[in-house]
Write an enzyme that holds these catalytic residues in place. Structure first.
Site, PDB file in Angstrom:
ATOM      1  N   LYS A  44       0.853  -1.204   0.000  1.00 18.01           N
ATOM      2  CA  LYS A  44       0.000   0.000   0.000  1.00 18.01           C
ATOM      3  C   LYS A  44       0.879   1.241   0.000  1.00 18.01           C
ATOM      4  CE  LYS A  44      -4.395  -0.005   2.484  1.00 18.01           C
ATOM      5  NZ  LYS A  44      -4.954   0.149   3.832  1.00 18.01           N
TER       6      LYS A  44
HETATM    7  C1  E4P Z   1      -8.346   0.901   3.987  1.00 18.80           C
HETATM    8  O1  E4P Z   1      -7.522   0.205   3.454  1.00 18.80           O
HETATM    9  C2  E4P Z   1      -8.172   1.554   5.294  1.00 18.80           C
HETATM   10  O2  E4P Z   1      -7.422   0.699   6.119  1.00 18.80           O
HETATM   11  C3  E4P Z   1      -9.474   1.794   6.019  1.00 18.80           C
HETATM   12  O3  E4P Z   1     -10.581   1.458   5.216  1.00 18.80           O
HETATM   13  C4  E4P Z   1      -9.573   3.107   6.704  1.00 18.80           C
HETATM   14  O4  E4P Z   1     -10.819   3.196   7.337  1.00 18.80           O
HETATM   15  P1  E4P Z   1     -11.154   4.316   8.426  1.00 18.80           P
HETATM   16  O5  E4P Z   1     -11.342   5.623   7.711  1.00 18.80           O
HETATM   17  O6  E4P Z   1     -12.419   3.852   9.072  1.00 18.80           O
HETATM   18  O7  E4P Z   1      -9.983   4.361   9.370  1.00 18.80           O
END
Ligand code: E4P
EC number: 2.2.1.2
Length: 218
Positions: free
Chosen positions: A83
């Protein structure tokens, strides 16, 4: 639409994988920090628990360092997806890591234009953050709809749309209707998809009536 689970909690992942409801896992630095354990150990355990892609995020913000961290994360297991953030350096790192044959998930996407750059950079996944846009009083799902429309118009857009920052069962349904390829969903929200009070009420009355018959099926 495929489901990924958005957590680094290995017990949850094992349970959901055994139930056959998840196709992959996403983590982020905050989720890994919550475990209090070394990232390599956590990602390795998750990758052993599930065949699908497991996103592990770089924490560097500069291109060169992102490449080093991306390679290091990818060396943990064959199903790691690296990522990187939706920044200029992140798009450059996405291009370089994708050219080395790695799957890249471009995260922290808040606009269709960022998604266009990610697709151009060879991203396997683009992660528009729905809930965090909703938190600002905006319509986060609109970004998913826009990316879907762009992808449908453009045969060179070979990036899966991974609806992220999903907070409610309504988000899940809306992501599916918007044409997201995948939604990454926290474990609690995933379990809540099964719940309906009329199901519970109906089951209770069926069982009460059945009890009166004195019959057993087996
Ligand atoms: C996605 O890969 C992220 O880890 C995640 O969806 C972030 O979500 P949040 O905004 O609830 O922290």
């Amino acid at each position: 639409m495929k489901f990924f689970v958005d957590t680094a909690d290995i017990a949850e992942i094992r349970e959901l994988a055994a139930a056959g409801v998840i196709d992959g896992v996403t983590t982020n630095p905050s989720l890994i920090a919550k475990t209090g354990r070394p990232i390599r150990d956590v990602i390795k355990e998750i990758c052993d628990a599930i065949e699908g892609p497991v996103s592990a995020e770089v924490t560097a913000i500069e291109f060169d360092r992102m490449l080093v961290e991306g390679e290091r994360l990818a060396s943990i297991a064959a199903n790691v997806a690296v990522k990187v953030p939706s920044t200029w350096d992140g798009f450059r790192a996405c291009r370089a890591l994708s050219e080395r044959g790695l799957k890249v998930n471009v995260t922290l996407c808040f606009s269709a234009n960022q998604a266009l750059l990610a697709a151009k950079a060879g991203a396997a996944y683009i992660s528009p953050f729905v809930g965090r846009l909703d938190d600002l009083g905006l319509d986060g799902m609109e970004v998913v709809r826009e990316i879907r429309a762009i992808s449908n118009n453009d045969p060179s857009f070979n990036t899966e749309i991974l609806a992220s920052s999903i907070r409610t069962p309504l988000h899940v349904k809306q992501a599916a209707m918007a044409g997201a390829d995948i939604a990454t969903v926290p474990p609690g929200v995933l379990r809540n998809l099964a719940k309906h009070p009329l199901t519970d009420k109906g089951l209770a009355s069926f069982l009460a009536d059945w009890g009166k018959t004195g019959q057993e099926i087996v």
